[in-house]
Design an enzyme around this catalytic site. Structure first.
Site, PDB file in Angstrom:
ATOM      1  N   GLU A   1      35.123  31.805  33.819  1.00  0.00           N
ATOM      2  CA  GLU A   1      34.972  33.184  34.303  1.00  0.00           C
ATOM      3  C   GLU A   1      35.608  33.280  35.692  1.00  0.00           C
ATOM      4  OE1 GLU A   1      32.878  31.930  31.337  1.00  0.00           O
ATOM      5  OE2 GLU A   1      31.874  31.504  33.228  1.00  0.00           O
TER       6      GLU A   1
ATOM      7  N   GLU B   1      35.178  28.914  22.613  1.00  0.00           N
ATOM      8  CA  GLU B   1      33.757  29.275  22.508  1.00  0.00           C
ATOM      9  C   GLU B   1      33.548  30.530  21.657  1.00  0.00           C
ATOM     10  OE1 GLU B   1      32.724  29.634  26.627  1.00  0.00           O
ATOM     11  OE2 GLU B   1      33.470  31.673  26.800  1.00  0.00           O
TER      12      GLU B   1
ATOM     13  N   GLU C   1      38.012  38.321  29.026  1.00  0.00           N
ATOM     14  CA  GLU C   1      37.741  37.720  27.722  1.00  0.00           C
ATOM     15  C   GLU C   1      37.746  38.764  26.605  1.00  0.00           C
ATOM     16  OE1 GLU C   1      34.400  35.023  28.162  1.00  0.00           O
ATOM     17  OE2 GLU C   1      35.222  34.256  30.029  1.00  0.00           O
TER      18      GLU C   1
ATOM     19  N   GLU D   1      26.936  26.146  36.752  1.00  0.00           N
ATOM     20  CA  GLU D   1      26.915  27.531  36.252  1.00  0.00           C
ATOM     21  C   GLU D   1      26.167  28.366  37.288  1.00  0.00           C
ATOM     22  OE1 GLU D   1      28.196  29.428  33.447  1.00  0.00           O
ATOM     23  OE2 GLU D   1      27.495  30.827  34.972  1.00  0.00           O
TER      24      GLU D   1
END
Ligand code: NOJ
Ligand code: CA
Length: 683
Positions: free
Chosen positions: A463, A487, A180, A384
């Site tokens: 991720e 995001e 990222e 998550e």
């Protein structure tokens, strides 16, 4: 006598080192259209080089592997034999950028041997397509490589001529933020250690991209620049420094080099998918492309929280409201994040306490799913892990079972943990910390996909490990993140720059679908301007993203009230499909602009998305991709004449034109602007 022998040996050694090896062998294989040729040689050591359109695009580059225990498969090996074959077939994707995929290649397997008793043979299999090449190592069981094997280095190089004159688009490897990062654009000679796909424009004008296909039970490959600008494979290690653990008789993933004369051509390549195995799932009817909304953006802009309390986003009532909104506007799913125990406190560090079956008191999974299913809307699940993968693994089966009972068909997973900080508990109860792209996690991500398939659940991994085309083999791996998505525009500091979406198609998207979550309609949650956290785009560019960034599941990521406030523009998001019969990249320059046309899978309509970086521009769009002899109503969503991303992003013009394949349109894009078009077939 002894002296003579010494002289002879010295002479021989210098001849070996300094004279061309007259016994060296070279074998070659070319693409079906003869434009790409790979030459494999054993001069000094196994190597390969590649020419494309008459230009050398890969200079002599080493091949080989080194091990912890056994001797290397590298220097001293010679070509013992080779065998060529041709393949030409067409196969189908259950969902994707196109339905029919042609696999047309020439294959050459090159068998190397050396004169010693152990570790003395390996092969490299090359496949040469019209859009690039793939090759992989194949190491048979043999004395010295017959039990557990630990790879300590992969020698593969990708040496680019005139690296200082080539431009590269890249993100750094082995950093805390995984994949990222904002893309860098530099001369290739200025890269250091980067992720793949590594895309570049060479001094000769050719565009190439280095990546890998079918990454299974192996470490992810990154690229490290060495002396003289040589590019070398750098495999991401385990916690203990070993790169790859295998047992005897193994193959590596395919190392891939996609090639095209122009930038847009790279986007029309199916090479990565062609190098993956056919689907292992026979029934794919439960894998559902579609669109979703979700209890998500509110948390990112700070209106609601994942954790419990007054501002808790994932309540039964709020979910029902989202279900109603989804049903009213034709969405298939509602993602709900923050429904399960574990989000209180600093959830980045809370991975140990996530519970994947127990909801907060104000979230009733039965009530919300019944409410949704009655209106044809499914809950989209969320797991998550915060990178605590052992905690997740213990609960995974129960968690999938719970979701399946409630009609959930898609789950978004998350592995928010810094690079190198994935926490697993090993068989001795010891915590080990791994990279997201090391062999342990490569296996962990895929195990999650395989287990989900047993519960007829598709996975959208955030991720993630980078995509290497495994969606062909496991079509329930329906999307993933693996780059900076929307995001970052909520909290990115800095947000994604205007060039971001003009680089993504040529880099990250060559790997496969991305859950970018487009569709921000309210750009001013922290104010407009160039220096706030907000999408650095116009509204029309947000719409264009739905065509440009392929994902079989697309989110309309903003809050329902912002869509309700602009229903005319929202109409495009409602109309645009996510599954395609055909896709054609029409035009583009990396980091500048891109134009992509796609035809819907279950109808005749075509869609176009065009977007630009910080520069406004006009682009001619010939409509010759449309069916000849047919008329279409072009429903055009374009930047207004005074639109610009900094202080006038909302000005959008929606207009209809009657067109056919013989027409062309001129697209006027504002700064960081775009155009989205639906070509509605009229008969
Ligand atoms: C990061 C993901 O990319 C994002 O979509 C999600 O909301 C958070 N993690 C929380 O899981
Ligand atoms: Ca993320």
């Amino acid at each position: 006598m002894k002296k003579n022998l010494l002289v002879l040996t010295t002479l021989f050694a210098s001849a070996y080192l300094y004279a061309p090896n007259l016994l060296a062998k070279t074998v070659k294989v070319s693409s079906p259209n003869n434009k790409i040729t790979v030459s494999i040689s054993d001069e000094n050591t196994p190597s390969y080089r590649v020419s494309f359109n008459g230009n050398q695009v890969i200079d002599t580059s080493l091949l080989g592997l080194r091990f912890q225990q056994s001797a290397d498969l590298a220097e001293g090996f010679t070509i013992a034999s080779s065998k060529q074959k041709t393949a030409d077939s067409t196969w189908q994707l259950p969902w994707g950028e196109r339905k029919n995929v042609r696999d047309n290649h020439h294959e050459l397997i090159v068998n190397f041997t050396t004169n010693r008793k152990t570790s003395n043979q390996f092969s490299v299999r090359f496949r040469v397509f019209n859009d690039g090449i793939g090759f992989r190592y194949e190491v048979p069981k043999q004395p010295g490589l017959d039990g557990d094997i630990a790879i300590t280095d992969e020698l593969t190089e990708f040496n680019i001529p005139h690296a200082e004159k080539a431009t590269a688009w890249w993100i750094p490897a082995r950093g805390w933020n995984r994949y990222e990062y904002i893309y860098e654009t530099t001369p290739l000679s200025e890269i250091d250690h980067v992720h793949t796909p590594l895309t570049m424009k060479l001094a000769s004008g050719e565009h190439i991209s280095i990546h890998e296909a079918a990454l299974v039970d192996y470490a992810g490959m990154t690229i490290q620049k060495g002396r003289h600008n040589k590019l070398k494979a750098d495999l991401t290690p385990w916690y203990d420094g070993i790169l790859v653990r295998k047992t005897a008789n193994f193959t590596s993933p395919w190392r891939t080099i996609q090639m095209s004369k122009n930038a847009a051509g790279l986007l029309n390549s199916d090479l990565i998918l062609n190098l993956n195995e056919p689907s292992k799932l026979t029934d794919t009817s439960w894998i559902e492309p579609g669109k979703y909304v979700g209890i998500w953006w509110g948390m990112h802009v700070g209106e609601t929280t994942w954790g419990s309390g007054e501002q808790h986003g994932a309540t039964t009532e709020e979910t029902k409201r989202y279900m109603d909104f989804a049903a009213k506007h034709g969405f298939d799913g509602v993602l709900v994040e923050g429904w399960n125990i574990g989000w209180d406190g600093d959830w980045y560090d809370n991975g140990d306490v996530f519970n994947f079956t127990q909801s907060y008191d104000d979230f009733d999974i039965k009530a919300v799913t019944e409410h949704g299913l009655a209106k044809g809307v499914r809950l989209v699940g969320h797991h998550e892990t915060s990178g605590n993968v052992t905690n997740y693994r213990h609960q995974m089966a129960d968690a999938f079972e719970l979701y399946q009972q409630h009609g959930v068909r898609q789950v978004k997973t998350g592995y928010v943990a810094d690079g190198g900080k994935i926490k697993r508990i090993d068989e001795h109860g010891i915590a080990r910390f791994e990279w997201h792209d090391g062999q342990f996690m490569v296996n962990e991500y895929l195990d999650n996909i395989k287990l989900a398939a047993k519960y007829q659940i598709s996975i959208n991994t955030h991720e993630p490990i980078k995509d290497t085309g495994l969606r062909r083999t496991y079509p329930n791996w329906i999307s993933r993140e693996g780059a900076r998505g929307q995001e970052y525009n909520a909290w990115g500091s800095p947000p994604n720059p205007p060039s971001h979406a003009a680089i993504l198609p040529f880099t990250r998207m060559l790997a496969g679908p991305m859950d970018f979550t487009p569709g921000t309609f309210n750009m001013a949650f922290k104010g407009l301007g160039a220096n706030t956290d907000r999408p650095q785009t116009t509204l029309a560019k947000q719409l264009a993203l739905y065509v440009v960034i392929f994902s079989p599941i697309q989110m309309a990521s903003d809050l329902p009230r912002h869509y309700e406030a602009n229903l005319p523009a929202f109409q495009f998001i409602k109309d645009v499909p996510t599954d395609w019969q055909e896709s054609k990249a029409i035009d583009g320059e990396i980091g500048e602009y891109v134009v992509i046309a796609r035809q819907e899978r279950h109808g005749k309509d075509w869609y176009v998305g065009a977007l630009t970086n910080e520069n406004a521009r006009t682009i001619d769009l010939p409509l010759n991709f449309l069916e000849q002899g047919k008329r279409y109503q072009a429903q055009i969503y374009r930047d207004g004449d005074n639109a610009n991303w900094v202080d006038n992003p909302y000005e959008i013009i929606i207009e209809n034109k009657s067109v056919s394949a013989n027409d062309s349109l001129t697209l006027a894009l504002a700064t960081s602007g775009g155009t989205a078009i639906r070509f509605k077939a009229l008969d």
